[in-house]
Design a protein around this motif. Structure first.
Motif, PDB file in Angstrom:
ATOM      1  N   UNK A   2      15.777  41.232  54.441  1.00  0.00           N
ATOM      2  CA  UNK A   2      15.110  40.137  53.717  1.00  0.00           C
ATOM      3  C   UNK A   2      14.434  40.659  52.468  1.00  0.00           C
ATOM      4  N   UNK A   3      13.800  41.811  52.567  1.00  0.00           N
ATOM      5  CA  UNK A   3      13.111  42.399  51.406  1.00  0.00           C
ATOM      6  C   UNK A   3      14.108  42.825  50.339  1.00  0.00           C
ATOM      7  N   UNK A   4      15.222  43.409  50.749  1.00  0.00           N
ATOM      8  CA  UNK A   4      16.240  43.818  49.783  1.00  0.00           C
ATOM      9  C   UNK A   4      16.870  42.610  49.080  1.00  0.00           C
ATOM     10  N   UNK A   5      16.980  41.500  49.780  1.00  0.00           N
ATOM     11  CA  UNK A   5      17.618  40.312  49.216  1.00  0.00           C
ATOM     12  C   UNK A   5      16.684  39.541  48.282  1.00  0.00           C
ATOM     13  N   UNK A   6      15.408  39.474  48.636  1.00  0.00           N
ATOM     14  CA  UNK A   6      14.492  38.593  47.900  1.00  0.00           C
ATOM     15  C   UNK A   6      13.261  39.283  47.337  1.00  0.00           C
ATOM     16  N   UNK A   7      13.011  40.514  47.740  1.00  0.00           N
ATOM     17  CA  UNK A   7      11.787  41.178  47.320  1.00  0.00           C
ATOM     18  C   UNK A   7      10.582  40.752  48.133  1.00  0.00           C
ATOM     19  N   UNK A   8      10.798  39.919  49.148  1.00  0.00           N
ATOM     20  CA  UNK A   8       9.738  39.435  50.025  1.00  0.00           C
ATOM     21  C   UNK A   8      10.108  39.744  51.480  1.00  0.00           C
ATOM     22  N   UNK A   9       9.100  39.906  52.317  1.00  0.00           N
ATOM     23  CA  UNK A   9       9.330  40.089  53.746  1.00  0.00           C
ATOM     24  C   UNK A   9       9.040  38.753  54.430  1.00  0.00           C
ATOM     25  N   UNK A  10      10.094  38.039  54.760  1.00  0.00           N
ATOM     26  CA  UNK A  10       9.968  36.707  55.347  1.00  0.00           C
ATOM     27  C   UNK A  10       9.499  36.813  56.802  1.00  0.00           C
ATOM     28  N   UNK A  11       8.394  36.154  57.116  1.00  0.00           N
ATOM     29  CA  UNK A  11       7.796  36.252  58.452  1.00  0.00           C
ATOM     30  C   UNK A  11       8.738  35.733  59.535  1.00  0.00           C
TER      31      UNK A  11
END
Length: 431
Positions: free
Chosen positions: A257-266
């Motif tokens: 998720x972080x690699x895809x969006x730069x965010x860590x989706x809960x």
């Protein structure tokens, strides 16, 4: 024949433990209820909770009267339902029933927000009566070798239901969601997707942790039996691999998720944790310590990728991501068996047996599920009306509001007034 005192003690401990494990797995329904309630709109929460309550209530009685007998019959024995036995046989039935109801309740998360209650309960009845019993007859048969072993000459390995329970439930959910169609507004005419957020991240995470706690009943509980076959090494291995894979599932999903969006989706982290558990459930007793890391991280990492494929390529509205969490993760873990085993395994025959098992279970589940939902859809009983969907299933199906202070009357039971003209799901109330 009088049993020796030691045997009596052993049997008493084993059956008491089986009951404790069954109760622990039953408590997972609280986790499913919270996880699913958190991922739907506030106007559909009561509907989702009702489905979870009735899944257990209807499903367990149907499995008692019909499903257990069908499993025996399909496995090559005679029709032997649970009501035809007694004593410890009923304990064995309950242990099987909690597994069956876990498979059944997974489907409710995929069809949330638009399935009629009567349609969902019809499917639950048939799943508990026929679909799941046939799956266990082909794999966990107690009357002889399972279908996979008959075909390939090698037994199908699924220790605690990674494919038989979770994979089957995830595939059934995806099939039902595809036939039912997406929620209103979920997709645009060009196929692009709109996000419809759930109403409570808190509920979703709480449900995740309850499920993770109950999962020790699934895996470790299955291993902790006293007797000649009891192996302390296996028990420790199951506890270790279950825990490591769970943790790596959350890490794998967070990383992708972080690699895809730069965010860590809960929500990806929460569902990734569950995917890690699903991935290891078929093989916790054979997997090496390093294999638990591999199974967990791959099961978690595939979650955002598969969910994106289901959403954007297939345009299937899988509300609670039951296919990437239970379906594809269950398939992946089952197929990884010979590659991550601690001992010596004949890789090619073992992989072929696992693949055949996945195909048989998946093919039967898709065929039976599709047939049922197509019939329900063709007679207009699968889906609520657009007006009821927009209003919310809590009101249209149950006549209640989960959050009455945000309801349409503007007053609450204690005589107070609601001052803000908004709904808890973000919609506006009629004047």
């Amino acid at each position: 024949m009088v049993l020796a005192p030691l045997q009596v003690t052993t049997d008493a401990l084993n059956y008491t433990w089986i009951l404790v494990v069954s109760f622990l797995i039953f408590f997972m329904h609280a986790g499913f209820a919270m996880l699913e309630a958190g991922q739907v709109r506030s106007k559909n929460v009561a509907n989702q909770l009702t489905k979870n309550l009735l899944t257990w209530s209807v499903g367990v009685t149907v499995f008692f009267g019909i499903g257990s007998g069908i499993a025996s019959l399909a496995g090559g024995g005679g029709f032997s339902a649970a009501f035809m036995t007694s004593g410890t046989g009923w304990i064995d039935w309950l242990y099987g029933a909690v597994f069956a109801m876990t498979a059944a309740t997974i489907v409710s998360g995929a069809v949330a927000g638009r399935a009629k209650l009567r349609a969902y309960m019809t499917y639950t009845f048939l799943l508990a009566a026929v679909i799941y019993p046939v799956v266990i007859a082909m794999t966990w048969s107690s009357t002889g070798p399972g279908l996979v072993e008959v075909i390939t000459g090698t037994a199908f390995t699924d220790f605690a239901g990674g494919m038989i329970v979770h994979g089957m439930g995830g595939i059934a959910g995806l099939t039902a969601a595809a036939i039912l169609g997406p929620r209103m507004g979920r997709f645009n005419e060009d196929g692009s997707a709109n996000v419809i957020p759930g109403h409570s991240m808190t509920f979703a995470v709480l449900g995740t942790l309850i499920l993770a706690f109950g999962w020790y009943g699934f895996n470790v509980g299955t291993s902790a039996i006293i007797g000649d076959a009891f192996l302390g090494e296996q028990l420790g291995r199951v506890a270790m691999t279950t825990t490591i894979s769970m943790a790596m599932g959350a890490i794998g999903a967070a990383a992708v998720a972080w690699l895809k969006t730069g965010k860590v989706d809960t929500l990806y982290v929460a569902n990734g944790l569950l995917a890690g558990l699903v991935g290891i459930t078929a093989i916790p007793h054979t997997t090496a310590w390093w294999g638990a890391f591999v199974v967990g991280v791959l099961s978690g990492a595939q979650l955002p990728i598969v969910f994106n494929f289901v959403e954007r390529t297939l345009n299937i509205d899988d509300v609670c991501a039951v296919f990437p969490v239970h379906g594809s993760a269950g398939v992946l873990g089952t197929l990884l068996y010979p590659f991550v085993a601690a001992g010596s395994v004949a890789i090619v025959p073992a992989f072929i047996a696992q693949l055949v098992g996945v195909v048989i279970i998946g093919g039967w589940t898709i065929t039976a599920t599709a047939a049922i939902w197509f019939v329900l859809k063709s007679v207009g009983q699968a889906r609520v009306t657009p007006e009821h969907e927009q209003e919310g299933l809590d009101v249209s199906e149950h006549g209640v509001e989960t959050y009455p202070e945000f309801g349409s009357d503007g007053v609450v039971a204690d005589g107070g007034n609601v001052s803000e003209m908004i709904r808890s799901d973000g919609g506006s109330k009629d004047e």
